[in-house]
Design a protein around this motif. Sequence first.
Motif, PDB file in Angstrom:
ATOM      1  N   ILE A   1       3.840   1.583   0.194  1.00 21.81           N
ATOM      2  CA  ILE A   1       3.903   0.962   1.265  1.00 21.81           C
ATOM      3  C   ILE A   1       3.191   1.748   2.321  1.00 21.81           C
ATOM      4  O   ILE A   1       1.775   1.124   3.512  1.00 21.81           O
ATOM      5  CB  ILE A   1       4.547   0.480   2.553  1.00 21.81           C
ATOM      6  CG1 ILE A   1       5.709  -0.794   1.028  1.00 21.81           C
ATOM      7  CG2 ILE A   1       4.861   0.037   3.645  1.00 21.81           C
ATOM      8  CD1 ILE A   1       7.083  -1.094   1.533  1.00 21.81           C
TER       9      ILE A   1
ATOM     10  N   GLN B   1       0.464   3.904   1.753  1.00 18.53           N
ATOM     11  CA  GLN B   1      -0.127   4.555   1.052  1.00 18.53           C
ATOM     12  C   GLN B   1      -1.109   3.618   1.605  1.00 18.53           C
ATOM     13  O   GLN B   1      -2.186   3.915   1.640  1.00 18.53           O
ATOM     14  CB  GLN B   1      -0.897   4.566  -0.444  1.00 18.53           C
ATOM     15  CG  GLN B   1       0.269   6.030  -1.756  1.00 18.53           C
ATOM     16  CD  GLN B   1       0.065   5.882  -2.445  1.00 18.53           C
ATOM     17  OE1 GLN B   1      -0.890   4.732  -3.106  1.00 18.53           O
ATOM     18  NE2 GLN B   1       0.711   6.269  -3.939  1.00 18.53           N
ATOM     19  N   ASN B   2      -0.694   2.551   1.176  1.00 16.84           N
ATOM     20  CA  ASN B   2      -1.196   0.827   1.877  1.00 16.84           C
ATOM     21  C   ASN B   2      -1.737   0.776   3.848  1.00 16.84           C
ATOM     22  O   ASN B   2      -2.449   0.930   2.937  1.00 16.84           O
ATOM     23  CB  ASN B   2      -0.116  -0.262   1.184  1.00 16.84           C
ATOM     24  CG  ASN B   2      -1.160  -0.671   1.509  1.00 16.84           C
ATOM     25  OD1 ASN B   2      -1.904  -1.664   0.743  1.00 16.84           O
ATOM     26  ND2 ASN B   2      -1.208  -2.230   2.658  1.00 16.84           N
TER      27      ASN B   2
ATOM     28  N   LEU C   1      -4.352   3.391   3.958  1.00  9.54           N
ATOM     29  CA  LEU C   1      -6.235   2.560   3.216  1.00  9.54           C
ATOM     30  C   LEU C   1      -6.769   1.767   3.838  1.00  9.54           C
ATOM     31  O   LEU C   1      -7.659   1.478   3.732  1.00  9.54           O
ATOM     32  CB  LEU C   1      -5.095   2.161   1.796  1.00  9.54           C
ATOM     33  CG  LEU C   1      -6.883   2.646   0.765  1.00  9.54           C
ATOM     34  CD1 LEU C   1      -7.442   3.408   0.649  1.00  9.54           C
ATOM     35  CD2 LEU C   1      -5.689   1.773  -1.118  1.00  9.54           C
TER      36      LEU C   1
ATOM     37  N   LYS D   1     -10.259   1.657   5.256  1.00 13.64           N
ATOM     38  CA  LYS D   1     -11.387   1.018   5.118  1.00 13.64           C
ATOM     39  C   LYS D   1     -12.260  -0.057   5.920  1.00 13.64           C
ATOM     40  O   LYS D   1     -12.690  -0.852   5.707  1.00 13.64           O
ATOM     41  CB  LYS D   1     -10.858   0.624   3.309  1.00 13.64           C
ATOM     42  CG  LYS D   1     -10.700   0.891   2.530  1.00 13.64           C
ATOM     43  CD  LYS D   1     -10.690   0.433   1.219  1.00 13.64           C
ATOM     44  CE  LYS D   1     -11.673   0.030   0.392  1.00 13.64           C
ATOM     45  NZ  LYS D   1     -11.232   0.271  -1.514  1.00 13.64           N
TER      46      LYS D   1
ATOM     47  N   GLN E   1      -9.582  -2.632   6.130  1.00 19.59           N
ATOM     48  CA  GLN E   1      -9.444  -3.865   5.888  1.00 19.59           C
ATOM     49  C   GLN E   1      -8.052  -4.115   5.704  1.00 19.59           C
ATOM     50  O   GLN E   1      -7.363  -3.563   5.995  1.00 19.59           O
ATOM     51  CB  GLN E   1      -9.662  -3.873   4.310  1.00 19.59           C
ATOM     52  CG  GLN E   1     -11.479  -3.882   3.957  1.00 19.59           C
ATOM     53  CD  GLN E   1     -11.325  -3.290   2.324  1.00 19.59           C
ATOM     54  OE1 GLN E   1     -13.179  -3.293   1.851  1.00 19.59           O
ATOM     55  NE2 GLN E   1     -11.132  -3.005   0.963  1.00 19.59           N
ATOM     56  N   PRO E   2      -7.845  -6.009   5.240  1.00 19.32           N
ATOM     57  CA  PRO E   2      -6.469  -6.781   5.661  1.00 19.32           C
ATOM     58  C   PRO E   2      -5.472  -5.159   4.934  1.00 19.32           C
ATOM     59  O   PRO E   2      -5.484  -5.394   4.399  1.00 19.32           O
ATOM     60  CB  PRO E   2      -6.693  -7.704   5.903  1.00 19.32           C
ATOM     61  CG  PRO E   2      -7.896  -8.131   5.427  1.00 19.32           C
ATOM     62  CD  PRO E   2      -8.391  -6.809   5.225  1.00 19.32           C
ATOM     63  N   ILE E   3      -4.111  -4.961   5.853  1.00 18.52           N
ATOM     64  CA  ILE E   3      -2.953  -4.375   5.263  1.00 18.52           C
ATOM     65  C   ILE E   3      -2.442  -5.093   4.453  1.00 18.52           C
ATOM     66  O   ILE E   3      -2.215  -4.679   3.130  1.00 18.52           O
ATOM     67  CB  ILE E   3      -2.180  -4.185   6.329  1.00 18.52           C
ATOM     68  CG1 ILE E   3      -2.634  -3.182   7.260  1.00 18.52           C
ATOM     69  CG2 ILE E   3      -0.443  -3.777   5.824  1.00 18.52           C
ATOM     70  CD1 ILE E   3      -1.709  -3.421   8.674  1.00 18.52           C
ATOM     71  N   CYS E   4      -2.658  -7.175   4.988  1.00 20.81           N
ATOM     72  CA  CYS E   4      -1.787  -7.860   4.209  1.00 20.81           C
ATOM     73  C   CYS E   4      -2.971  -8.913   3.432  1.00 20.81           C
ATOM     74  O   CYS E   4      -3.692  -8.975   4.312  1.00 20.81           O
ATOM     75  CB  CYS E   4      -0.779  -8.390   4.513  1.00 20.81           C
ATOM     76  SG  CYS E   4       0.190  -9.794   3.406  1.00 20.81           S
ATOM     77  N   GLN E   5      -3.151  -9.121   1.960  1.00 21.08           N
ATOM     78  CA  GLN E   5      -4.136  -9.882   2.001  1.00 21.08           C
ATOM     79  C   GLN E   5      -4.031 -11.144   2.414  1.00 21.08           C
ATOM     80  O   GLN E   5      -4.005 -12.585   3.226  1.00 21.08           O
ATOM     81  CB  GLN E   5      -3.981 -10.615   0.038  1.00 21.08           C
ATOM     82  CG  GLN E   5      -3.546 -11.416   0.351  1.00 21.08           C
ATOM     83  CD  GLN E   5      -1.783 -11.492  -0.128  1.00 21.08           C
ATOM     84  OE1 GLN E   5      -1.955  -9.262   0.120  1.00 21.08           O
ATOM     85  NE2 GLN E   5      -0.731 -11.322   0.242  1.00 21.08           N
TER      86      GLN E   5
ATOM     87  N   LYS F   1     -16.371 -11.717   8.545  1.00 22.02           N
ATOM     88  CA  LYS F   1     -16.348  -9.966   8.198  1.00 22.02           C
ATOM     89  C   LYS F   1     -15.172  -9.789   7.451  1.00 22.02           C
ATOM     90  O   LYS F   1     -15.030  -8.713   7.269  1.00 22.02           O
ATOM     91  CB  LYS F   1     -15.894  -9.750  10.116  1.00 22.02           C
ATOM     92  CG  LYS F   1     -17.120  -9.604  10.440  1.00 22.02           C
ATOM     93  CD  LYS F   1     -17.394  -9.260  12.035  1.00 22.02           C
ATOM     94  CE  LYS F   1     -18.118  -9.695  12.980  1.00 22.02           C
ATOM     95  NZ  LYS F   1     -19.199  -8.163  12.800  1.00 22.02           N
ATOM     96  N   GLY F   2     -14.494 -10.760   6.836  1.00 20.53           N
ATOM     97  CA  GLY F   2     -13.141 -10.708   6.279  1.00 20.53           C
ATOM     98  C   GLY F   2     -12.211  -9.608   6.899  1.00 20.53           C
ATOM     99  O   GLY F   2     -11.033  -8.737   5.996  1.00 20.53           O
TER     100      GLY F   2
END
Lengths: 191, 292
Positions: B47, B49-50, B53, B57, B59-63, B97-98
Amino acid sequence: MTALHTPITEEQIRALKVGDAVTISGIVFTGRDAVHKYLHEGGALPPGVDLRGGVIYHCGPVMMKQDDGSWKCTAAGPTTSIREEPYQGDIIHQFGVRGVIGKGGLGEKTLAACQADGCVYLHAIGGAAQVLAECVKKVRNVYFLEEFGSPEAIWELEVENFPAVVTMDSHGGSLHKEVFAASAAELAKRL
Amino acid sequence: MEKLAETLIELIRRTSVEIPDDVNRALIASLEAEKKGTIAEGALKIIEQNIELAKRKSQPICQDTGSIIFYVDCPAGFDQLDFEATARAAVTAATKKGFLRQNSVDSLTGKNDGTNVGPGAPTVHFHQHRAPEVSVRLMLKGGGCENVGAQYSLPAEKLSANRDLDGCRRVILDAVLQAQGKGCGPGILGVCIGGDRATGYEFSKQQFLRTLEDRNANAELDALEQDVLKTANELGIGPMGFGGKATLLGVKICAANRLPASFFVSVSYMCWAYRRQGVNLGAAGQIEKWLY
């Protein structure tokens, strides 16, 4: 740490016990609510999807289409598995699935199928979408994108060293059952 | 409007990719307290590390970028229609944009048109105040944790829960027990005692706008919050339901008046990926200040 590579043999699955940390490398197919209902109602797997010895991943990833038409996986953690409990056992049996990746665990029917057919439940870390997307080396294909939409489609992923913990094994063991019983007993003392 | 759209896209981005500081502090404390070498400790390490990251990046923590819920505090005369139109456009742009997953499904046809906009999506709650500021708070609440929310009607005989604070405590702890790891613990509870079926859940979710360190001004509710937090963390459910110490990071409780005939206790569960952020808007719609 046990390293699993797809396709996985029954012998490898039978050697796993609740609490074992594993990594998964090879091919995994995502499949969640819409796919499970579809298959359970007698729907056929699309040509190119073979689950024998394979792994289903309960996941609705974030996928970005690249300029060259390929897909990039930018977030890919597990979704809650318990919603597939009405279907999962039968799907394991029918398609020869050896591993189900998800989070939160599944119930008695799936546990029985794991025991009868030689399958394990592999618990990934919920919410860890970035750590797990890093393990996705390639998006090889997508099926049912139009019908089910991106999060519910079957994505064929090439993964490397995807981390998970065995929380339901092929010997009737379930960490979820154990923790529920123990926590219910602790709560009863505190009411 | 263009500036506001830009602001809202940035608010969505930051909410989706960065965990608020108070939540991060609580997660780090949980990791330090967890028994070394356990799978619970391993889960918390991933968690951490996530979180790093996702921020790096962008980018979403959770999809599962969740239900998109805006809370807007504004002065009288603020144009709510314009704001809502801009918010809907910003949601679709942020999806392209993701920063958001294509996450909104037509409940009748099962179609997902990829825009994240439709009936009831996103949700915007407006609240007028007698102050010039406009503040916009955003919560992204994933489906896994939403599914383990529970609403109890007291008395609940099976749980020996009567219409008093002890009854409330019993049902709140039952919700924790039933949730196990399915809501992506360590979680946070937002609770409303009272209200009707709709407002009870609504107020329970608004509790997530409080920071984890915030203490309840009502002494009885404060005591209940602390008690439920301590007790839940003695149950051994742990991160992801793997067993372990960190079952909850926080408990936030409010009360609303009820009808004599009804006594609801509504419990919302927030996952560890507790995505909330907020901004104060400047006159042109620009970001003046981050709120968390």
